[in-house]
Enzyme design. Structure first.
Site, mmCIF file in Angstrom:
data_model
loop_
_atom_site.group_PDB
_atom_site.id
_atom_site.type_symbol
_atom_site.label_atom_id
_atom_site.label_comp_id
_atom_site.label_asym_id
_atom_site.label_seq_id
_atom_site.Cartn_x
_atom_site.Cartn_y
_atom_site.Cartn_z
ATOM 1 N N LYS A 116 -3.415 -10.270 1.564
ATOM 2 C CA LYS A 116 -2.278 -10.396 0.649
ATOM 3 C C LYS A 116 -1.784 -11.837 0.530
ATOM 4 O O LYS A 116 -1.270 -12.236 -0.515
ATOM 5 C CB LYS A 116 -1.148 -9.477 1.101
ATOM 6 N N GLU A 200 8.572 -11.102 3.265
ATOM 7 C CA GLU A 200 9.037 -11.243 1.887
ATOM 8 C C GLU A 200 10.492 -10.812 1.766
ATOM 9 O O GLU A 200 10.984 -10.003 2.557
ATOM 10 C CB GLU A 200 8.181 -10.391 0.940
ATOM 11 N N HIS A 235 7.347 4.058 2.654
ATOM 12 C CA HIS A 235 6.472 3.273 1.777
ATOM 13 C C HIS A 235 5.292 4.090 1.258
ATOM 14 O O HIS A 235 4.329 3.517 0.742
ATOM 15 C CB HIS A 235 5.957 2.018 2.502
ATOM 16 N N ARG A 297 -9.412 -0.373 -6.222
ATOM 17 C CA ARG A 297 -9.994 0.971 -6.153
ATOM 18 C C ARG A 297 -9.240 1.868 -7.113
ATOM 19 O O ARG A 297 -8.268 1.456 -7.742
ATOM 20 C CB ARG A 297 -9.867 1.529 -4.729
#
Length: 659
Positions: A116, A200, A235, A297
């Site tokens: 990421k 973040e 999440h 994907r």
């Protein structure tokens, strides 16, 4: 087009790929583990190969065994589905090295988006907006703590590798960061083999909106509009919809263009999803969305995109992988109506969404106007080795209100017996006021958790009905009291019943009044019960002058009644079976479900405080921390790290003492 493909996956996604392949005339092979012997996906495929033991690393995660199986079956290509090896660049390379086609993006694209931190840097250079945060290589805990303070709490820590919410933690205050970081690193290392973390800024009113993209080998890239996946817990997405509510044409264009730029930046081929986080504290605006990650994907929620576009995304995957151009241009893609997908899991919402296992005794969904993607059927076992997803329910309507109404009614008409499920939770969520009004955000479930997961209180009439039904045998035939009649020589025919519901005991007296007619005394009043009709375990009952439809599910010492869209579970205590006192229960740390002992945080003789972590378990891709019920001394530890334990196993025994 390929002559034969191997599907390196299991469950509903394997079944879904098989159905499209067969429609296109493509033969299918699949693999199965010991736990999946006799599984639906193995039955539907033209050929199935045993790949190894029940644990994923012994079977579905073995690159060598998957490729060996493909060669053995004569497959031309391998479809990875999602999860397992689907975003593993080494696997994609090994497939190509074996002379087979990987039905997915090229390995370099997977690598570009797999980390990421690197992905965010790449997206920033491509002009795609990113969330403020720290994406560096230096993983010194003090540095990370300093970066978190600079960004400003709350922050989100997340692994730079992998996805699916694994290893993600929201941190509200600086003092919470060390323990959250430790747990997140441990979970990320186990899931992805990489414990490096990103930090973040956590947006206080975020929406999770993602865009479906598709690229081919001829330089064509399109987007198939957006999906809103804001309804999440831990999440993990729960209900998804397409298109996103409140989306303006300007923002759709800006987000779609950004997603296409992201795909072009890595010369993307095949199906992919560019995930954005939108700050909706002041509404949806084109300058307030940020790139989160790209999933290289097919996504679990891809059916809602199929529903509004009329496109079979798996068919597009096969055609693109076979070298064909995209079947449609951007200008040919249109949005038709609205679609929702609800993920039906074997999990107990009232117990913190704890995954469940068990054999599915019955699974019933409505057939008209509802798409069900399932990888199990009646008689199958939900295993502790894999994700507890039972099925996905997909509905479509002319507009959002119509589609949501179809979803709610379909959930109310659904029934799963043999294992606990989240259908009741999903039904409540589909009727939640903020969601219905078209204002979802990622914090909605957490804010309303108590209401959404509350066990519905049973009315007196429901308890009375349960008392009558508890006296029946397991034959599921006519009421035995019917055949005995309602008169006896020495007075009324009656029975005393004790039921447990939502932690409370109820004692009642049931009196037979006639064929299918009863009077139930609950200590305060007499409640009349009359059976109007019966078809198996579906009853029409009249009580207090009102007729209701009831579904009955029976167990050895349990009874579940479904009526008015709610499920009411009753325990039937065995008077000959002694039960432990509350103090005795508090002295034993019990495994809440089958799984593996990952960490033992205590030892014999240790003094522990109430709430202290004692055991960390891993089960169904989730980490569970088990804590002390009270201040005590550890009398004995019955579990060791790496040990597999069954549900109900005693892991730690405590004795009186002070920490």
């Amino acid at each position: 087009m390929f002559g034969k493909i191997l599907i390196a996956n299991r469950g509903e996604i394997a079944c879904r790929i098989i159905r499209t392949a067969h429609r296109l005339g493509v033969r299918t092979a699949t693999v199965y583990s010991d736990a999946d012997s006799g599984a639906l996906h193995a039955e539907l495929a033209d050929e199935a190969i045993r790949i190894g033991g029940s644990a994923a690393h012994e079977s579905y995660l073995s690159i060598e065994r998957v490729i060996e199986s493909a060669k053995r079956t004569g497959a031309d290509a391998i479809h990875p589905g999602y999860g397992f090896l689907s975003e593993n660049a080494e696997f994609a390379e090994a497939v190509e090295a074996a002379g087979l086609v990987f039905i997915g993006p090229q390995p370099m694209a997977i690598r570009a988006m797999g980390r990421k931190d690197a992905a965010k840097a790449l997206m920033e250079s491509a002009g795609v907006p990113i969330v403020p945060g720290y994406h560096g290589d230096d993983q010194d805990p003090d540095l990370l703590a300093g970066k978190a303070s600079e960004i400003g709490f709350p922050v989100l820590i997340k692994p730079r590798a992998g996805g699916g919410g694994k290893g993600m933690r929201r941190v509200e205050r600086a003092e919470e960061l060390p323990s959250a970081l430790e747990a997140a690193k441990r979970e990320a290392k186990a899931a992805f083999g990489d414990d490096a973390m990103l930090i973040e800024k956590y947006l206080l009113r975020p929406r999770h909106i993602e865009v479906q993209v598709f690229g081919d080998r001829h330089g064509n890239v399109v987007h198939l509009f957006e999906r809103d996946c804001s309804l999440q817990r831990r999440h993990q997405k729960v209900i998804e919809e397409a298109p996103a509510p409140g989306m303006t044409a300007e923002m759709r264009r800006a987000m779609g263009d950004a997603a296409v730029r992201a795909a072009r930046a890595i010369d993307y081929r095949g199906a992919g999803t560019v995930e954005f986080i939108a700050d909706v504290s002041k509404g949806l605006w084109p300058d307030r969305f940020f790139f989160m990650e790209m999933n290289t994907r097919l996504q679990v929620e891809h059916p809602v995109t199929e529903a509004i576009t009329g496109v079979d995304l798996v068919e597009w995957q096969l055609r693109v992988a076979a070298g064909e151009p995209l079947p449609k241009k951007q200008s040919e893609l249109k949005i038709d109506g609205w679609a929702f997908e609800a993920r039906i899991y074997a999990e107990d919402a009232a117990r913190g969404f704890l995954p469940a296992t068990g054999v599915i005794d019955e699974m019933r969904f409505p057939k008209d106007g509802v798409r069900i993607d399932a990888g199990v059927r009646t008689g199958d076992r939900i295993s502790a080795h894999y994700d507890p997803l039972i099925a996905k329910m997909i509905v479509h309507g002319a507009n959002r209100s119509d589609a949501l109404g179809v979803l709610t009614r379909a959930l109310q008409a659904s029934h799963i017996a043999g294992t606990v499920s989240n259908i009741g939770f999903l039904t409540k969520l589909s009727r939640q006021e903020e969601f219905v009004s078209g204002h979802p955000d990622t914090g909605l479930i957490e804010r309303n958790l108590e209401t959404l997961t509350a066990i519905p209180a049973a009315e007196d009439t429901v308890i009375a009905l349960a008392a009558v039904l508890s006296l029946e045998g397991k034959s599921h035939g006519r009421d035995p009291w019917d055949t005995l009649g309602h008169w006896q020589l020495w007075g009324e025919m009656q029975r005393k019943v004790t039921l447990e519901h939502a932690g409370s005991l109820a004692s009642l007296r049931v009196v037979a009044r006639g064929f299918g007619m009863f009077a139930v005394h609950d200590g305060r009043r007499v409640i009349p019960i009359r059976f109007v009709s019966r078809h198996g375990d579906r009853l029409q009952v009249e009580t207090d002058g009102r007729q209701v439809s009831v579904e009955v599910e029976r167990g050895t010492h349990r009874l579940c009644l479904r009526l008015d869209g709610n499920s009411h579970l009753f325990a039937l205590p065995d008077p000959l079976d002694g039960t432990a006192s509350e103090a005795e229960v508090g002295d034993r740390l019990i495994a809440p479900m089958p799984g593996f002992v990952k960490i033992v945080r205590t030892s014999e003789g240790a003094a522990v405080s109430k709430g202290a972590p004692l055991i960390v378990m891993e089960a169904m891709k989730m980490e569970l921390t088990l804590t002390a019920a009270r201040d005590a001394i550890v009398e004995s530890v019955h579990a060791s790290e790496g040990q597999q334990v069954s549900e109900g196993a005693v892991l730690v025994t405590l004795k009186a003492g002070e920490a």
